[in-house]
Write a protein that holds these residues in place. Sequence first.
Motif, PDB file in Angstrom:
ATOM      1  N   GLU A 168       0.838  -1.207   0.000  1.00  0.00           N
ATOM      2  CA  GLU A 168       0.000   0.000   0.000  1.00  0.00           C
ATOM      3  C   GLU A 168       0.863   1.243   0.000  1.00  0.00           C
ATOM      4  O   GLU A 168       1.970   1.248   0.551  1.00  0.00           O
ATOM      5  CB  GLU A 168      -0.954   0.044   1.199  1.00  0.00           C
ATOM      6  N   ILE A 207      -5.691   5.808   0.215  1.00  0.00           N
ATOM      7  CA  ILE A 207      -4.874   4.599   0.256  1.00  0.00           C
ATOM      8  C   ILE A 207      -5.007   3.812  -1.048  1.00  0.00           C
ATOM      9  O   ILE A 207      -6.122   3.589  -1.535  1.00  0.00           O
ATOM     10  CB  ILE A 207      -5.294   3.706   1.433  1.00  0.00           C
ATOM     11  N   TYR A 208      -3.859   3.339  -1.554  1.00  0.00           N
ATOM     12  CA  TYR A 208      -3.847   2.567  -2.804  1.00  0.00           C
ATOM     13  C   TYR A 208      -2.930   1.356  -2.674  1.00  0.00           C
ATOM     14  O   TYR A 208      -1.831   1.449  -2.123  1.00  0.00           O
ATOM     15  CB  TYR A 208      -3.333   3.419  -3.975  1.00  0.00           C
ATOM     16  N   THR A 209      -3.365   0.211  -3.209  1.00  0.00           N
ATOM     17  CA  THR A 209      -2.484  -0.905  -3.505  1.00  0.00           C
ATOM     18  C   THR A 209      -1.918  -0.656  -4.907  1.00  0.00           C
ATOM     19  O   THR A 209      -2.297   0.325  -5.566  1.00  0.00           O
ATOM     20  CB  THR A 209      -3.250  -2.237  -3.498  1.00  0.00           C
ATOM     21  N   ALA A 217      -7.338   0.486   5.303  1.00  0.00           N
ATOM     22  CA  ALA A 217      -6.286  -0.525   5.417  1.00  0.00           C
ATOM     23  C   ALA A 217      -5.525  -0.240   6.703  1.00  0.00           C
ATOM     24  O   ALA A 217      -5.310   0.922   7.063  1.00  0.00           O
ATOM     25  CB  ALA A 217      -5.349  -0.505   4.204  1.00  0.00           C
TER      26      ALA A 217
END
Length: 220
Positions: free
Chosen positions: A52, A66-68, A76
């Motif tokens: 992440e 938030i980003y994967t 997360a």
Amino acid sequence: MNADVNCAYDVLAVFCGPDGRHGNLLGVVRDTRGCPDEASRQALAKQLGFSETVFVDDPERGVVDIYTPGVRLPFAGHPLVGAAWLLDLEVVNPPAGEVWARQDGEFTWITARAQWAPPRTLRQYGAAAEVDALEVPPPGEWLYAWAWEDEAAGRVRARAFPGRGDGIEEDEATGAAALLLTARLNRALNITQGRGSQLLTAPGPDGTIELGGRVREIRR
């Protein structure tokens, strides 16, 4: 990291073990002017390749995104613990809702709800050695494999396999899955995940769960 990255970022290790090692790497972008929209943030998260990356839109109010490497997340665990530690926040605000945070010296804690966590398959095994021996499964379900190390003491051995096909074959420390397991078992847990990361949880009286771990800085 790729030389094309055009936003400055910090790197933290979140949920480190008692010896300070391990933990899940996290990218933190504190100046988001170079990544103002979802497309540019998703591209950077993919480029960095952490499980992440968190973008801080308002450091005073703790507004984060938030980003994967492949998707945007409303919640997360390890990005919120890491952001709370780095920015010394009492409240973090991801899209899922308001998350209270505190620090007790060694650990940084957030208070969240299990229903905010994305769906995970929680699969119990008979012994910690079985979890240790698992091979990375093919892409498919998001699998959280766990077994009791010491049930009376609440000690759990776990490994996490996102199964997304985005380059993250195994997640070193997964706060959201720890929340789901704590909610299922309805008890405090001391989880050893991955190579040696540590996550602590404690259910609260109002349906919330505290999630805590150690954080260290890798680069700023």
